[in-house]
Design an enzyme around this catalytic site. Structure first.
Site, PDB file in Angstrom:
ATOM      1  N   GLU A   1       0.869  -6.827   0.710  1.00  0.00           N
ATOM      2  CA  GLU A   1       2.809  -7.210   1.707  1.00  0.00           C
ATOM      3  C   GLU A   1       2.152  -9.022   2.629  1.00  0.00           C
ATOM      4  O   GLU A   1       3.367  -9.315   3.016  1.00  0.00           O
ATOM      5  CB  GLU A   1       2.827  -6.378   2.826  1.00  0.00           C
ATOM      6  CG  GLU A   1       2.933  -5.075   1.482  1.00  0.00           C
ATOM      7  CD  GLU A   1       1.546  -4.094   1.239  1.00  0.00           C
ATOM      8  OE1 GLU A   1       1.178  -2.780   1.443  1.00  0.00           O
ATOM      9  OE2 GLU A   1       0.260  -5.456   1.349  1.00  0.00           O
TER      10      GLU A   1
ATOM     11  N   CYS B   1       0.113  -0.656   4.757  1.00  0.00           N
ATOM     12  CA  CYS B   1      -1.271  -0.155   5.550  1.00  0.00           C
ATOM     13  C   CYS B   1      -0.520  -0.510   7.289  1.00  0.00           C
ATOM     14  O   CYS B   1       0.695  -1.077   7.267  1.00  0.00           O
ATOM     15  CB  CYS B   1      -2.392  -1.455   5.760  1.00  0.00           C
ATOM     16  SG  CYS B   1      -2.168  -2.581   6.215  1.00  0.00           S
TER      17      CYS B   1
ATOM     18  N   ASN C   1      -3.413  -8.799  -3.733  1.00  0.00           N
ATOM     19  CA  ASN C   1      -3.996  -8.758  -2.940  1.00  0.00           C
ATOM     20  C   ASN C   1      -5.187  -9.571  -2.733  1.00  0.00           C
ATOM     21  O   ASN C   1      -5.586  -9.896  -3.778  1.00  0.00           O
ATOM     22  CB  ASN C   1      -5.097  -7.474  -2.399  1.00  0.00           C
ATOM     23  CG  ASN C   1      -4.960  -6.578  -3.047  1.00  0.00           C
ATOM     24  OD1 ASN C   1      -4.728  -7.038  -4.535  1.00  0.00           O
ATOM     25  ND2 ASN C   1      -6.156  -5.513  -3.297  1.00  0.00           N
TER      26      ASN C   1
ATOM     27  N   GLU D   1      -9.326 -10.456  -1.590  1.00  0.00           N
ATOM     28  CA  GLU D   1     -10.621 -10.078  -0.172  1.00  0.00           C
ATOM     29  C   GLU D   1     -11.390 -11.026  -0.879  1.00  0.00           C
ATOM     30  O   GLU D   1     -11.994 -11.807  -1.225  1.00  0.00           O
ATOM     31  CB  GLU D   1     -10.920  -8.866  -1.536  1.00  0.00           C
ATOM     32  CG  GLU D   1     -10.061  -7.691  -1.706  1.00  0.00           C
ATOM     33  CD  GLU D   1     -11.253  -6.784  -2.584  1.00  0.00           C
ATOM     34  OE1 GLU D   1     -11.054  -4.987  -2.288  1.00  0.00           O
ATOM     35  OE2 GLU D   1     -11.961  -6.918  -3.204  1.00  0.00           O
TER      36      GLU D   1
ATOM     37  N   CYS E   1      -0.098  -4.022   7.664  1.00  0.00           N
ATOM     38  CA  CYS E   1       1.111  -5.351   7.104  1.00  0.00           C
ATOM     39  C   CYS E   1       2.995  -4.276   7.819  1.00  0.00           C
ATOM     40  O   CYS E   1       3.445  -5.384   7.876  1.00  0.00           O
ATOM     41  CB  CYS E   1       0.993  -4.647   5.668  1.00  0.00           C
ATOM     42  SG  CYS E   1      -0.546  -5.459   4.854  1.00  0.00           S
TER      43      CYS E   1
END
Length: 134
Positions: free
Chosen positions: A53, A84, A40, A42, A87
């Site tokens: 993902e 999530c 990830n 951010e 994703c």
């Protein structure tokens, strides 16, 4: 699946998470056995953040892969994180409903990963697909 979990754990170390401090790694296996990873990333406005993902699938597609067999997702908290909703929908664009998704729940007493396994179809039943646009 343990091999993919280990790859997801490794890549999460490179995550850029100055706001949530919640590192996530993903390892996606292609039909030919290639493993592509993502972490990830951010952004201060959050909506521009990239999930692990998404990064993995983008890297795989960029390199010509279109068939996938397994995905492992791991957070630094080993909390069994699942992809999530966003994703899941991205995965559904490129993966079949039988894609195996392994979610890292930590280690057992012997140090082996504990992995909860789902299919993408279980995580996203009745997924939107190209038929919705026709």
């Amino acid at each position: 699946m343990n091999d993919l979990v280990e790859r997801a754990r490794e890549i999460q170390r490179t995550a850029h998470v100055p706001y949530s401090e919640y590192r996530v790694g993903a390892a996606l296996e292609t039909a030919d056995g290639t493993v592509v990873t993502g972490c990830n990333l951010e952004n201060v406005n959050f909506s521009n953040s990239l999930h692990a993902e998404e990064v993995a699938i983008a890297e795989a597609v960029k390199n010509g892969h279109r068939e996938f067999t397994r995905l492992a997702v791991s957070s630094d908290r080993r909390d069994g994180v699942t992809p999530c909703g966003m994703c899941r929908q991205t995965l559904a664009e490129f993966c079949e409903a039988d894609l195996v998704v392994g979610c890292d729940e930590g280690d057992d007493e012997s140090g082996e990963p504990i992995v909860a396994e789902y299919t993408l179809g279980e995580l996203l039943p009745a997924a939107m697909n190209q038929e919705y646009l026709e």
